[in-house]
Design a protein around this motif. Structure first.
Motif, PDB file in Angstrom:
ATOM      1  N   ALA A  20       0.857  -1.190   0.000  1.00 11.12           N
ATOM      2  CA  ALA A  20       0.000   0.000   0.000  1.00 11.12           C
ATOM      3  C   ALA A  20       0.887   1.233   0.000  1.00 11.12           C
ATOM      4  CB  ALA A  20      -0.917   0.009   1.220  1.00 11.12           C
ATOM      5  N   GLN A  21       0.806   2.028  -1.045  1.00 12.68           N
ATOM      6  CA  GLN A  21       1.583   3.265  -1.073  1.00 12.68           C
ATOM      7  C   GLN A  21       1.006   4.294  -0.107  1.00 12.68           C
ATOM      8  OE1 GLN A  21       1.949   4.314  -5.265  1.00 12.68           O
ATOM      9  NE2 GLN A  21       3.995   3.422  -5.224  1.00 12.68           N
ATOM     10  N   ASP A  22      -0.296   4.242   0.124  1.00  6.99           N
ATOM     11  CA  ASP A  22      -0.956   5.151   1.059  1.00  6.99           C
ATOM     12  C   ASP A  22      -1.773   4.296   2.024  1.00  6.99           C
ATOM     13  OD1 ASP A  22      -2.747   6.898   2.374  1.00  6.99           O
ATOM     14  OD2 ASP A  22      -2.688   8.311   0.688  1.00  6.99           O
ATOM     15  N   ARG A  59       2.934  -0.648   4.290  1.00  6.30           N
ATOM     16  CA  ARG A  59       3.386   0.562   3.601  1.00  6.30           C
ATOM     17  C   ARG A  59       4.564   0.199   2.714  1.00  6.30           C
ATOM     18  NH1 ARG A  59       3.972   3.993   7.705  1.00  6.30           N
ATOM     19  NH2 ARG A  59       1.869   4.752   7.383  1.00  6.30           N
ATOM     20  N   SER A  60       4.465   0.608   1.441  1.00  8.21           N
ATOM     21  CA  SER A  60       5.493   0.273   0.469  1.00  8.21           C
ATOM     22  C   SER A  60       5.679   1.434  -0.495  1.00  8.21           C
ATOM     23  CB  SER A  60       5.063  -0.974  -0.308  1.00  8.21           C
ATOM     24  OG  SER A  60       5.980  -1.255  -1.340  1.00  8.21           O
ATOM     25  N   THR A  61       6.908   1.666  -0.881  1.00 10.26           N
ATOM     26  CA  THR A  61       7.150   2.680  -1.909  1.00 10.26           C
ATOM     27  C   THR A  61       6.907   2.106  -3.295  1.00 10.26           C
ATOM     28  OG1 THR A  61       9.498   2.126  -1.946  1.00 10.26           O
ATOM     29  CG2 THR A  61       8.824   3.947  -0.516  1.00 10.26           C
ATOM     30  N   ALA A  63       4.696  -0.271  -6.058  1.00 13.26           N
ATOM     31  CA  ALA A  63       3.286  -0.528  -6.338  1.00 13.26           C
ATOM     32  C   ALA A  63       3.135  -1.902  -6.978  1.00 13.26           C
ATOM     33  CB  ALA A  63       2.732   0.544  -7.266  1.00 13.26           C
ATOM     34  N   SER A  64       2.009  -2.492  -6.742  1.00 13.44           N
ATOM     35  CA  SER A  64       1.701  -3.766  -7.373  1.00 13.44           C
ATOM     36  C   SER A  64       1.450  -3.545  -8.853  1.00 13.44           C
ATOM     37  CB  SER A  64       0.446  -4.349  -6.733  1.00 13.44           C
ATOM     38  OG  SER A  64      -0.074  -5.356  -7.546  1.00 13.44           O
ATOM     39  N   ARG A 128      -9.967  -4.216  -8.121  1.00 12.40           N
ATOM     40  CA  ARG A 128      -8.737  -3.653  -7.546  1.00 12.40           C
ATOM     41  C   ARG A 128      -9.073  -2.875  -6.282  1.00 12.40           C
ATOM     42  NH1 ARG A 128      -5.015  -4.448 -11.372  1.00 12.40           N
ATOM     43  NH2 ARG A 128      -5.854  -4.809 -13.438  1.00 12.40           N
ATOM     44  N   GLU A 131      -5.119   0.541  -3.807  1.00 13.58           N
ATOM     45  CA  GLU A 131      -3.681   0.560  -4.084  1.00 13.58           C
ATOM     46  C   GLU A 131      -3.324  -0.150  -5.381  1.00 13.58           C
ATOM     47  OE1 GLU A 131      -2.054   2.590  -1.793  1.00 13.58           O
ATOM     48  OE2 GLU A 131      -4.214   2.740  -1.404  1.00 13.58           O
ATOM     49  N   GLY A 132      -4.317  -0.615  -6.119  1.00 10.97           N
ATOM     50  CA  GLY A 132      -4.073  -1.294  -7.387  1.00 10.97           C
ATOM     51  C   GLY A 132      -3.868  -2.791  -7.280  1.00 10.97           C
ATOM     52  N   ASN A 133      -3.996  -3.349  -6.073  1.00 12.20           N
ATOM     53  CA  ASN A 133      -3.875  -4.794  -5.900  1.00 12.20           C
ATOM     54  C   ASN A 133      -5.096  -5.471  -6.504  1.00 12.20           C
ATOM     55  OD1 ASN A 133      -1.433  -4.798  -4.238  1.00 12.20           O
ATOM     56  ND2 ASN A 133      -2.722  -3.815  -2.704  1.00 12.20           N
TER      57      ASN A 133
END
Length: 142
Positions: A20-22, A59-61, A63-64, A128, A131-133
């Motif tokens: 999740a970027q946010d 939290r990840s910088t 993206a999927s 989706r 976060e685009g997952n």
């Protein structure tokens, strides 16, 4: 057990991790749209539990790519009703039309693509998260 006797992972539980970027946006989506609340949280992640199975949003910088199913809910009862309710909440379902898999109004009849537990097939739908997952819903066809 493998041919060489190695099966260390066979007794471990499998847990899904979704980037999740946010994280705040993701928390709102999972709460307001899917009706899920974390059972635990840390500054960098949220732990959810569904049907006795855990998954984490972290939290990840990065993206999927969202080009494949990353997590799914199986055993959904009345898939059409669940899809209709999620649509009412703003979810957009993927439309798929590839050899062997075609959705009609967001739902596909999945035959022989993935093993089912005591069923002859599955009806599936994909969407989706914030976060685009790419997430899936599956209803067994008995």
């Amino acid at each position: 057990m493998t041919a060489d006797g190695w099966n260390v992972l066979a007794g471990a539980r499998v847990a899904t991790r979704l980037p999740a970027q946010d994280l705040d946006r993701a928390r709102r989506f999972y709460a307001e749209v899917l009706g899920l609340e974390p059972v635990d949280e840390r500054p960098g992640g949220l732990l959810y539990r569904c049907g006795g199975v855990d998954f984490v949003l972290f939290r990840s910088t990065g993206a999927s790519p969202g080009t494949f199913t990353q997590m799914g809910w199986e055993g959904v009862e009345d898939l059409a009703a669940v899809v209709a309710e999620l649509r009412r909440r703003g979810v957009v379902f993927e439309e798929v039309d590839v050899p062997g898999l075609r959705t009609v109004d967001g739902i596909a009849e999945v035959e022989g693509n993935c093993p089912s537990k005591g069923a002859r097939g599955e009806r599936g739908a994909w969407f989706r998260d914030s976060e685009g997952n790419l997430l899936a819903l599956g209803e067994p066809v008995l």
